[in-house]
Design a protein around this motif. Structure first.
Motif, PDB file in Angstrom:
ATOM      1  N   LEU A  13       0.778  -1.239   0.078  1.00 49.99           N
ATOM      2  CA  LEU A  13       0.031   0.082  -0.124  1.00 49.99           C
ATOM      3  C   LEU A  13       0.866   1.156   0.003  1.00 49.99           C
ATOM      4  O   LEU A  13       0.553   2.230  -0.731  1.00 49.99           O
ATOM      5  N   ASN A  14       1.965   1.203   0.754  1.00 51.83           N
ATOM      6  CA  ASN A  14       3.020   2.446   0.703  1.00 51.83           C
ATOM      7  C   ASN A  14       3.637   2.640  -0.608  1.00 51.83           C
ATOM      8  O   ASN A  14       3.950   3.534  -1.163  1.00 51.83           O
ATOM      9  N   GLY A  15       3.843   1.305  -1.227  1.00 53.52           N
ATOM     10  CA  GLY A  15       4.418   1.248  -2.793  1.00 53.52           C
ATOM     11  C   GLY A  15       3.449   2.099  -3.694  1.00 53.52           C
ATOM     12  O   GLY A  15       3.912   2.658  -4.511  1.00 53.52           O
ATOM     13  N   ALA A  16       2.015   1.704  -3.570  1.00 52.23           N
ATOM     14  CA  ALA A  16       1.244   2.257  -4.352  1.00 52.23           C
ATOM     15  C   ALA A  16       0.872   3.824  -4.230  1.00 52.23           C
ATOM     16  O   ALA A  16       0.940   4.613  -5.220  1.00 52.23           O
ATOM     17  N   ALA A  17       1.263   4.095  -2.859  1.00 50.09           N
ATOM     18  CA  ALA A  17       1.250   5.721  -2.745  1.00 50.09           C
ATOM     19  C   ALA A  17       2.617   6.419  -3.375  1.00 50.09           C
ATOM     20  O   ALA A  17       2.464   7.375  -3.978  1.00 50.09           O
ATOM     21  N   TYR A  18       3.575   5.449  -3.559  1.00 45.68           N
ATOM     22  CA  TYR A  18       4.800   6.248  -4.291  1.00 45.68           C
ATOM     23  C   TYR A  18       4.504   6.286  -5.637  1.00 45.68           C
ATOM     24  O   TYR A  18       4.788   7.015  -6.434  1.00 45.68           O
ATOM     25  N   CYS A  19       3.710   5.128  -6.288  1.00 40.23           N
ATOM     26  CA  CYS A  19       3.655   4.776  -7.871  1.00 40.23           C
ATOM     27  C   CYS A  19       2.677   6.175  -8.112  1.00 40.23           C
ATOM     28  O   CYS A  19       3.010   6.643  -9.203  1.00 40.23           O
ATOM     29  N   TYR A  20       1.709   6.268  -7.132  1.00 38.68           N
ATOM     30  CA  TYR A  20       0.893   7.419  -7.540  1.00 38.68           C
ATOM     31  C   TYR A  20       1.347   9.093  -6.935  1.00 38.68           C
ATOM     32  O   TYR A  20       0.441   9.785  -7.276  1.00 38.68           O
ATOM     33  N   ASP A  21       2.525   9.025  -6.600  1.00 37.41           N
ATOM     34  CA  ASP A  21       3.126  10.139  -6.161  1.00 37.41           C
ATOM     35  C   ASP A  21       2.131  11.007  -5.215  1.00 37.41           C
ATOM     36  O   ASP A  21       1.823  11.874  -4.957  1.00 37.41           O
ATOM     37  N   LYS A  22       1.777  10.025  -4.033  1.00 39.10           N
ATOM     38  CA  LYS A  22       0.800  10.390  -3.058  1.00 39.10           C
ATOM     39  C   LYS A  22       1.663  10.164  -1.535  1.00 39.10           C
ATOM     40  O   LYS A  22       0.857  10.106  -0.629  1.00 39.10           O
ATOM     41  N   THR A  23       2.759  10.192  -1.632  1.00 39.03           N
ATOM     42  CA  THR A  23       3.323   9.978  -0.445  1.00 39.03           C
ATOM     43  C   THR A  23       3.297  11.213   0.450  1.00 39.03           C
ATOM     44  O   THR A  23       3.283  11.228   1.657  1.00 39.03           O
ATOM     45  N   GLY A  24       2.922  12.340   0.083  1.00 38.95           N
ATOM     46  CA  GLY A  24       2.673  13.607   0.749  1.00 38.95           C
ATOM     47  C   GLY A  24       1.263  13.384   1.394  1.00 38.95           C
ATOM     48  O   GLY A  24       1.059  14.308   2.444  1.00 38.95           O
ATOM     49  N   GLU A  25       0.568  12.549   1.012  1.00 44.67           N
ATOM     50  CA  GLU A  25      -0.832  12.413   1.735  1.00 44.67           C
ATOM     51  C   GLU A  25      -0.667  11.372   2.836  1.00 44.67           C
ATOM     52  O   GLU A  25      -1.847  11.235   3.526  1.00 44.67           O
ATOM     53  N   LEU A  26       0.436  10.674   2.934  1.00 49.92           N
ATOM     54  CA  LEU A  26       0.309   9.303   3.855  1.00 49.92           C
ATOM     55  C   LEU A  26      -0.003   9.810   5.425  1.00 49.92           C
ATOM     56  O   LEU A  26      -0.411   9.372   6.278  1.00 49.92           O
ATOM     57  N   ARG A  27       0.850  11.004   5.834  1.00 52.50           N
ATOM     58  CA  ARG A  27       0.683  11.593   7.132  1.00 52.50           C
ATOM     59  C   ARG A  27      -0.757  11.593   7.597  1.00 52.50           C
ATOM     60  O   ARG A  27      -1.387  11.348   8.732  1.00 52.50           O
ATOM     61  N   GLN A  28      -1.678  12.413   6.506  1.00 49.46           N
ATOM     62  CA  GLN A  28      -3.111  12.687   7.145  1.00 49.46           C
ATOM     63  C   GLN A  28      -3.737  11.393   6.821  1.00 49.46           C
ATOM     64  O   GLN A  28      -4.623  11.154   7.747  1.00 49.46           O
ATOM     65  N   LEU A  29      -3.646  10.335   5.786  1.00 44.97           N
ATOM     66  CA  LEU A  29      -4.333   9.105   5.889  1.00 44.97           C
ATOM     67  C   LEU A  29      -4.284   8.350   7.374  1.00 44.97           C
ATOM     68  O   LEU A  29      -5.004   7.887   7.713  1.00 44.97           O
ATOM     69  N   TRP A  30      -3.005   8.378   7.914  1.00 43.97           N
ATOM     70  CA  TRP A  30      -2.648   7.614   9.406  1.00 43.97           C
ATOM     71  C   TRP A  30      -3.154   8.450  10.303  1.00 43.97           C
ATOM     72  O   TRP A  30      -3.688   7.995  11.305  1.00 43.97           O
TER      73      TRP A  30
END
Length: 311
Positions: A47-64
């Motif tokens: 799932l974290n890898g998918a966030a990277y592929c879609y350039d969404k790592t900047g959204e991960l903090r809010q998601l958690w």
């Protein structure tokens, strides 16, 4: 500018809610400008890898930060009569073998529905379209129960063109035995049940997916202390068992670096401390604290290993 030799591979291990720490590491590595040429992951790592592929790592903090148990865990017990075998080290007396047999039977009972996971991914990723935002090969790893082998689906910049959909492959990778139900796939006229590949498997996942890379960075969620994690609370036995399995698999995956012919530099980033978080403890406040620890560890890693003028 970093001194890491390219191409760079990234391997993301599993670990349930502990993946909030991994998210922090990944988000900070990307924020500081480190990018990858190949990517593989299992369980929460996928799932974290998918966030990277879609350039969404900047959204991960809010998601958690917004995470809560009801977003992931919806009670729906079911039994699946499949030839599931958990990871077991060689040997053992008759009592140990009997206990292993009983554990395998219990593992076929899943407690929670995977619909909340589908809903979460559908709302977060599916609307982003079939094309990745990054030009990268992404290997999503689960385990095919009937084959007793890792089941690896490679997505080369797009989520299309496979017998298993992108979302299905992610959910399968997160289908922890005893927790979430398996995902079925039909391949060449045969049906297989796919589950999380990090806590079971006679054949281990390895790093040969990164053949040709000159650097590989692994982000695990396990520490050496997890081999003897204390069993506490109603899910204590499960927590202890799965943490031990993840620790074993993480170490074996790291050791498999010797089989990569391109002889990359391989780095393993692990939590520096107890994160104060359970595998299924999807508590937003605790997850955000783990995320912060991950960010700090990524910064330390880059200062120690990544800088061109490292002293």
């Amino acid at each position: 500018m970093f001194k890491f030799r390219r191409p760079i591979g990234l391997f993301l291990c599993g670990g349930g809610a502990l993946g909030s720490w991994q998210s922090g590491v990944l988000a900070e590595l990307v924020r500081q400008g480190l990018h990858f040429d190949a990517l593989a992951g299992f369980s929460i790592g996928s799932l974290n890898g998918a966030a990277y592929c879609y350039d969404k790592t900047g959204e991960l903090r809010q998601l958690w930060r917004d995470m809560k148990p009801s977003k992931v865990l919806k009670l729906r017990p079911r039994y699946y009569n499949i030839p599931l075998e958990l990871y077991q080290q060689a040997g053992g007396n008759p009592l140990t073998k009997l206990n292993f047999f009983m554990e395998n039977q219990l593992a076929k009972l899943t407690l929670f529905s995977n619909k909340p996971v589908y809903d979460l991914l559908g709302g977060w990723l599916a609307r982003s379209g079939p094309q990745f935002k990054r030009n990268i090969k992404f290997y999503v790893i689960s385990h095919a129960v009937e084959m007793k082998l890792p089941y690896i689906v490679g997505f080369d910049g797009s989520t299309q063109g496979h017998s298993l959909s992108f979302i299905d492959s992610l959910v399968a990778s997160c289908s922890i035995p005893m927790v979430f139900p398996p995902v079925q796939v039909n391949e060449h006229g045969r049906n297989y049940h796919l589950v999380d590949g990090g806590v079971i498997g006679i054949a281990n996942i390895n790093l040969n997916l990164f053949e040709g890379c000159r650097t590989v960075i692994m982000i695990g969620n396990s520490r050496a202390q997890d081999m003897d994690f204390p069993a506490l609370g109603p899910f204590g036995y499960f927590e202890r068992k799965v943490r031990r399995m993840l620790a074993i698999h993480t170490q074996k995956i790291y050791e498999s670096r010797v089989f990569i012919k391109s002889e990359p530099d391989v780095y393993l980033i692990k939590p520096p401390m107890d994160l104060g978080l359970g595998l299924l403890e999807f508590d937003g406040e605790k997850c955000e604290k783990a995320f912060d620890i991950g960010e700090a560890e990524a910064d330390i890693f880059l200062r120690n290993y990544g800088q061109v003028n490292n002293k």
